[in-house]
Scaffold this motif. Structure first.
Motif, short mmCIF file in Angstrom:
data_model
loop_
_atom_site.label_atom_id
_atom_site.label_comp_id
_atom_site.label_asym_id
_atom_site.label_seq_id
_atom_site.Cartn_x
_atom_site.Cartn_y
_atom_site.Cartn_z
N ARG A 53 0.86 -1.18 0.00
CA ARG A 53 0.00 0.00 0.00
C ARG A 53 0.90 1.23 0.00
O ARG A 53 1.84 1.32 0.79
CB ARG A 53 -0.90 0.00 1.24
CG ARG A 53 -1.93 1.14 1.31
CD ARG A 53 -2.81 0.93 2.53
NE ARG A 53 -3.88 1.92 2.60
CZ ARG A 53 -3.78 3.09 3.22
NH1 ARG A 53 -2.64 3.42 3.84
NH2 ARG A 53 -4.80 3.94 3.25
N GLY A 54 0.63 2.16 -0.93
CA GLY A 54 1.47 3.36 -1.02
C GLY A 54 0.78 4.44 -1.83
O GLY A 54 -0.45 4.44 -1.96
N ARG A 55 1.56 5.35 -2.39
CA ARG A 55 1.01 6.44 -3.18
C ARG A 55 1.55 6.38 -4.61
O ARG A 55 2.74 6.10 -4.81
CB ARG A 55 1.36 7.79 -2.54
CG ARG A 55 0.68 7.99 -1.19
CD ARG A 55 0.91 9.39 -0.64
NE ARG A 55 0.26 9.56 0.65
CZ ARG A 55 -1.01 9.91 0.81
NH1 ARG A 55 -1.77 10.14 -0.26
NH2 ARG A 55 -1.53 10.03 2.02
N ASP A 56 0.66 6.65 -5.56
CA ASP A 56 1.07 6.63 -6.95
C ASP A 56 1.66 7.98 -7.35
O ASP A 56 1.90 8.85 -6.50
CB ASP A 56 -0.09 6.24 -7.86
CG ASP A 56 -1.25 7.25 -7.82
OD1 ASP A 56 -1.07 8.36 -7.29
OD2 ASP A 56 -2.33 6.91 -8.35
N ALA A 57 1.91 8.18 -8.65
CA ALA A 57 2.57 9.40 -9.12
C ALA A 57 1.76 10.65 -8.82
O ALA A 57 2.31 11.74 -8.67
CB ALA A 57 2.82 9.29 -10.63
N SER A 58 0.43 10.52 -8.69
CA SER A 58 -0.42 11.68 -8.40
C SER A 58 -0.55 11.95 -6.91
O SER A 58 -1.13 12.97 -6.50
CB SER A 58 -1.82 11.45 -8.98
OG SER A 58 -2.51 10.44 -8.26
N GLY A 59 -0.02 11.05 -6.09
CA GLY A 59 -0.13 11.20 -4.64
C GLY A 59 -1.31 10.46 -4.05
O GLY A 59 -1.49 10.47 -2.83
N ALA A 60 -2.12 9.81 -4.88
CA ALA A 60 -3.27 9.06 -4.39
C ALA A 60 -2.83 7.75 -3.75
O ALA A 60 -1.88 7.10 -4.20
CB ALA A 60 -4.23 8.78 -5.53
#
Length: 312
Positions: A101-108
């Protein structure tokens, strides 16, 4: 060792009796999700060699695990996602899944299950590549293309056994390579800002490791590694090892052996590998693929084992 037990599978088919579509399970990835412990695992049925994904749940990390079944049919284990297409790079299915679980390139915030796979059943050694499924609404959606492939001579054209951790804005991918007949397994470490591209190598590859898993603790990080030979006899050093460090990419304190493959335990005497670990109530609980001799002397009976140790 406080507790060790077979959770699923093995010759006894523990936890699988009554399931019509699931014969063999392996390669757990465990996390706290929602209000309970959640495990994604690989499984096969009958003569179908394509590895499918299933899930299991437990209210505590070391007890009461059950594979999720259809609401109207307790004999049908529910697949987490559709199998890959027969003509895909991952036609052989979802090998060694790893939840992250983490954040993608957009920060989502995103939830993913990384996995390794191959387009052909011709060789146990691949070549493998690494891709992922991502949770989209209520569905786990397969990304059509792999996100990480072999590029270094020591990788021998194949990368697999992914273990993924999102920490301090970066995706850390530990993976196994060098798997070929007679070759020594090695583990590598790379990082990416989005878990998809821009992978950068960290440090030199580690020899004498089959795979490795890192989790964040209250004070630093835990590293669990497995040592498992491919084409040679087991030694006292084979099994699971644990060490601690202040950072997810090391350095690490001297490792302590948690489990020896040749300690006389029946259900892991043919190997222990693909570890995943969680912390709960002052305990470190490690799950892994385990194997014991099966009815066919050339095909071990796979399963999932659990080992509980002090979290110190």
């Amino acid at each position: 060792m406080a507790v060790q037990q077979l959770v699923f599978g093995g010759n006894a088919r523990k936890g699988l009796s009554g399931l019509r579509n699931l014969d063999t399970v392996a390669d757990p990835s465990v996390t706290w999700r929602g209000d309970r412990w959640w495990m994604v695992l690989g499984g096969t049925h009958g003569q179908d060699r394509v590895i499918k994904l299933f899930t299991a749940e437990s209210t505590v990390a070391n007890d009461g695990w059950r594979i999720m079944t259809a609401q109207d049919d307790p004999g049908l284990a529910v697949q987490l996602a559709d199998a890959p297409t027969p003509d895909g790079w991952d036609a052989t299915g979802y090998h060694c899944p790893a939840y992250a679980r983490g954040r993608d390139a957009s920060g989502a915030v995103v939830e993913r299950i990384y996995y390794a796979s191959s387009s052909s059943f011709d060789s146990l050694y691949g070549p493998y590549q690494i891709g992922y499924l991502q949770l989209m609404g209520d569905d786990w959606v397969r990304r059509p293309e792999p996100v990480f492939t072999a590029s270094e001579p020591w990788e021998r054209g194949t990368v697999l056994e992914p273990n993924v951790l999102f920490c301090d804005g970066r995706w850390l991918l530990r993976y196994t390579a060098g798997l070929a007949t007679g070759a020594l397994a090695m583990t590598g470490l790379v990082e990416s800002p989005d878990g998809v591209s821009g992978w950068r190598r960290i440090g030199a590859p580690e020899a004498r490791q089959f795979d490795a898993h890192v989790i964040a603790g209250d004070h630093g990080f835990d590293l669990i590694i497995s040592r498992h030979p491919l084409d040679s006899k087991f030694t006292p050093d084979d099994g699971l090892w644990h060490s601690r460090g202040e950072n997810p990419d090391g350095p690490w304190n001297p490792a302590q052996q948690l489990v020896s493959t040749i300690d006389g335990t029946d259900w892991h005497q043919s190997g222990v590998w693909k570890p995943t670990a969680v912390r709960e109530n002052g305990r470190l609980v490690v799950f892994s693929t385990v194997a014991q001799p099966g009815e066919n002397p050339y095909v071990p009976a796979l399963g999932i084992g659990m080992y509980e140790v002090s979290a110190d």
